[in-house]
Design an enzyme around this catalytic site. Structure first.
Site, PDB file in Angstrom:
ATOM      1  N   SER A   8       0.829  -1.204   0.000  1.00 38.14           N
ATOM      2  CA  SER A   8       0.000   0.000   0.000  1.00 38.14           C
ATOM      3  C   SER A   8       0.869   1.262   0.000  1.00 38.14           C
ATOM      4  O   SER A   8       1.879   1.334   0.690  1.00 38.14           O
ATOM      5  CB  SER A   8      -0.882  -0.019   1.241  1.00 38.14           C
ATOM      6  OG  SER A   8      -1.678   1.135   1.272  1.00 38.14           O
ATOM      7  N   LEU A  28      -0.742   9.636   4.471  1.00 33.55           N
ATOM      8  CA  LEU A  28      -2.038   9.049   4.124  1.00 33.55           C
ATOM      9  C   LEU A  28      -2.892   9.926   3.212  1.00 33.55           C
ATOM     10  O   LEU A  28      -4.098  10.068   3.416  1.00 33.55           O
ATOM     11  CB  LEU A  28      -2.834   8.716   5.390  1.00 33.55           C
ATOM     12  CG  LEU A  28      -2.230   7.641   6.297  1.00 33.55           C
ATOM     13  CD1 LEU A  28      -3.048   7.508   7.581  1.00 33.55           C
ATOM     14  CD2 LEU A  28      -2.170   6.292   5.573  1.00 33.55           C
ATOM     15  N   CYS A  87       0.924   3.583  10.626  1.00 38.80           N
ATOM     16  CA  CYS A  87       1.452   4.697   9.833  1.00 38.80           C
ATOM     17  C   CYS A  87       2.196   5.658  10.751  1.00 38.80           C
ATOM     18  O   CYS A  87       1.612   6.199  11.682  1.00 38.80           O
ATOM     19  CB  CYS A  87       0.353   5.446   9.089  1.00 38.80           C
ATOM     20  SG  CYS A  87       1.038   6.846   8.167  1.00 38.80           S
ATOM     21  N   ILE A 108       6.920  -5.504   7.989  1.00 37.02           N
ATOM     22  CA  ILE A 108       6.824  -4.336   8.852  1.00 37.02           C
ATOM     23  C   ILE A 108       6.463  -3.085   8.041  1.00 37.02           C
ATOM     24  O   ILE A 108       6.842  -2.978   6.872  1.00 37.02           O
ATOM     25  CB  ILE A 108       8.158  -4.069   9.599  1.00 37.02           C
ATOM     26  CG1 ILE A 108       9.319  -3.927   8.623  1.00 37.02           C
ATOM     27  CG2 ILE A 108       8.422  -5.118  10.615  1.00 37.02           C
ATOM     28  CD1 ILE A 108      10.666  -3.557   9.250  1.00 37.02           C
TER      29      ILE A 108
END
Lengths: 303, 248
Positions: free
Chosen positions: A21, A73, A131, A192
């Protein structure tokens, strides 16, 4: 014939290679470079309840064998992801996709995850509680077993599809966080996320990144990731998606021997847009070299 | 975007800390001015995004300034060295909006992409004026190359060591009326041009990039039409959509 298939929470992947992602958008930028249906699957850009612009720039700083990012994000919010991005994704990708979800409160995680859970193409929910680049959310949920348990348990109640929890390496004992997620009925663990770091501009004598700190990714992470995959494999029975610096087929094998069922590949996509295709192409030869017939059988082989 | 291998033909110092590198290889499809290439360099993890200065026959010209370890290494590349480039990146300038007499404004490292733009506009029969701005004469480059295109060429230096003393906006007042502006340079210059120019225009921005092809969201900026990626939706923005970041 080398068998590269692996099963991830009940869904069979043609191979264990999953773009991570935040490095693969919603797939269509990469679909111009190669047929992304060759991937095991991919994890799309981290999605939150509300649209987010993210942090100020500079958001990127180079490091030896990697890079720092503090994107924060950036995403159009879950409603726009469902109405605008997923239809575009569907045109270029026909396999189940992994929906990466982030939030700033348990309620937001539940809201976003339960909406994406209802989308037909979503095969797995990857809950990002790691995050490092947002304040008051994200990583805060992944740094204590208790908080991880609470958010995973709350999302679990509302989500029917396999729930994978993405963990932060910025903790003292990652195995205890993974165990908490398993006891909250998570179906898998991915790890991770990036390692918190920073760089300083020698000319201005100020932090290089606008956010001061950022997350380190790239080959520099590989040994840290392998160690943590190994530790988590000892602590939980649910499958692990290994990630952190994986850049070639040998790295995939190494992560699987440490305990990974599948792998995510992040930073490598940014410097070589064909990285995942190249790794998939190299897998059979690498398997032959190390006398592996069925890739799925080597998971945890180093224990 | 396409990954292509190029070979270094020449690599030379043309002004203080400024190098011109010529690369041979497949340049098909790379004629759009204002686009950039992203270069893989041995020993560096991220590629280096550099705007295209010129395209001719089978070669590509780039101009770069040594500002850090990556560009310092680039300056040592010798003839024959093979380089892995991601090509045709970014949107580039839209020349259909230029009108008959466009003004091009470049500052320092922002000058190079204006060369291919000027050449393209001249080929379209436009009456082109260019203003280039530098800190000082020793940093100046490509004055003669622009003149050789047969266009009106003005130079401003901040210390007055060559051409008009001052900034590009000081030279702008001498240019009379023009139909459109194309600008590339550091953000303070772009901002000054933005306020000094009545005409519409396109401005090319710079940002630290991760991938250079729209995947990582490392170089996002805010515009009136929502967030855009400098690498993919830019680097060229329409004047009318620019939102200047608030000063800290």
């Amino acid at each position: 014939m080398a068998d590269t298939r692996v099963a991830l929470c009940g869904i069979t992947l043609d191979n264990p290679v999953i773009p991570a992602s935040g490095t693969f958008g919603y797939g269509y930028e990469f679909a111009k470079f190669y047929d992304i249906n060759r991937l095991g699957t991919f994890s799309f850009k981290g999605t939150t309840k509300e649209p987010r612009f993210g942090n100020a720039t500079p958001r990127i700083a180079e490091c030896p064998s990697g890079l720092l990012n503090c994107v924060g994000l950036q995403n159009p919010g879950v409603n726009a992801v469902i109405s605008d991005e997923l239809p575009k994704l569907k045109k270029v990708f026909r396999k189940p996709v992994m929906a990466n979800v982030s939030g700033f409160s348990t309620e937001e995680y539940v809201y976003t995850a339960s909406l994406l859970d209802k989308e037909e193409q979503v095969g797995w929910i990857e809950l990002n509680i790691s995050c490092p680049n947002v304040h008051g959310g994200g990583m805060a949920f992944g740094t204590s077993p208790k908080m991880a348990y609470e958010v995973v348990a709350a999302v679990r109640k509302e989500v029917k599809k396999p729930l994978i929890v993405k963990l932060s390496p910025n903790v003292t004992d990652i195995a205890s966080v993974a165990a908490a997620c398993e006891s909250a009925d998570a179906d898998g663990i991915s790890l991770i996320n990036t390692v918190l770091g920073m760089r300083i501009n020698l000319k201005t004598r100020k932090p290089l990144l606008a956010n001061i700190t950022g997350g380190l990714s790239g080959p520099a992470l590989l040994p840290i990731a392998l160690r943590m995959i190994y530790q988590v494999y000892e602590a939980v029975k649910i499958p692990i998606i290994g990630m952190g610096g994986i850049s070639c087929a040998e790295d995939v094998v190494e992560a699987m021997l440490a305990g990974a069922t599948a792998v995510e590949i992040g930073a490598a996509n940014l410097v070589n847009p064909y990285a995942c295709r190249d790794i998939i192409e190299a897998l059979p030869e690498t398997m032959e070299k190390y006398k592996i017939n069925k890739l799925a059988e080597i998971t945890g082989g180093a224990h | 975007m396409e990954e292509r291998i190029f070979t270094v033909k020449s690599n030379k110092l043309i002004a203080r800390d400024v190098y011109e590198i010529k690369l041979s290889g497949d340049i098909s499809g790379m004629q759009r001015p204002g686009q950039f290439v992203n270069i893989k360099l041995d020993g560096f993890y991220l590629r280096r995004p550099i705007s295209v200065c010129d395209i001719s026959a089978d070669s590509l010209t780039l101009i770069y300034k040594t500002v850090g370890n990556g560009t310092e290494y680039m300056s040592t590349l010798q003839e024959g060295k093979k380089l892995d480039l991601l090509t045709m990146l970014g949107n580039g300038y839209d020349i259909s909006k230029s009108g008959s007499s466009p003004l091009l404004i470049g500052g320092g490292c922002g000058v190079p992409p204006l060369y291919l733009l000027a050449k393209t506009l001249v080929a379209e029969g436009k009456s082109v004026t260019i203003i280039t701005g530098f800190n000082t004469k020793s940093e100046m480059f490509y004055k003669n190359e622009f003149k050789s295109l047969g266009i009106r060429t003005l130079v401003a230096t901040a210390d007055g060591s060559y051409g008009a003393k001052g900034f590009v906006t000081d030279a702008m007042v001498k240019c009379g009326d023009f139909s459109y502006t194309y600008a590339c340079g550091p953000e303070p210059m772009l901002k000054a041009v933005y306020y000094a120019s009545k005409a519409s225009g396109q401005y090319s921005f710079e940002e630290r990039m991760g991938c250079g092809f729209g995947a990582c969201m490392g170089c996002s900026c805010k515009t009136l039409y929502g967030s855009k990626r400098i690498c993919k939706d830019g680097p060229v923005l329409e004047k009318e959509e620019i939102i200047w970041p608030t000063q800290e």
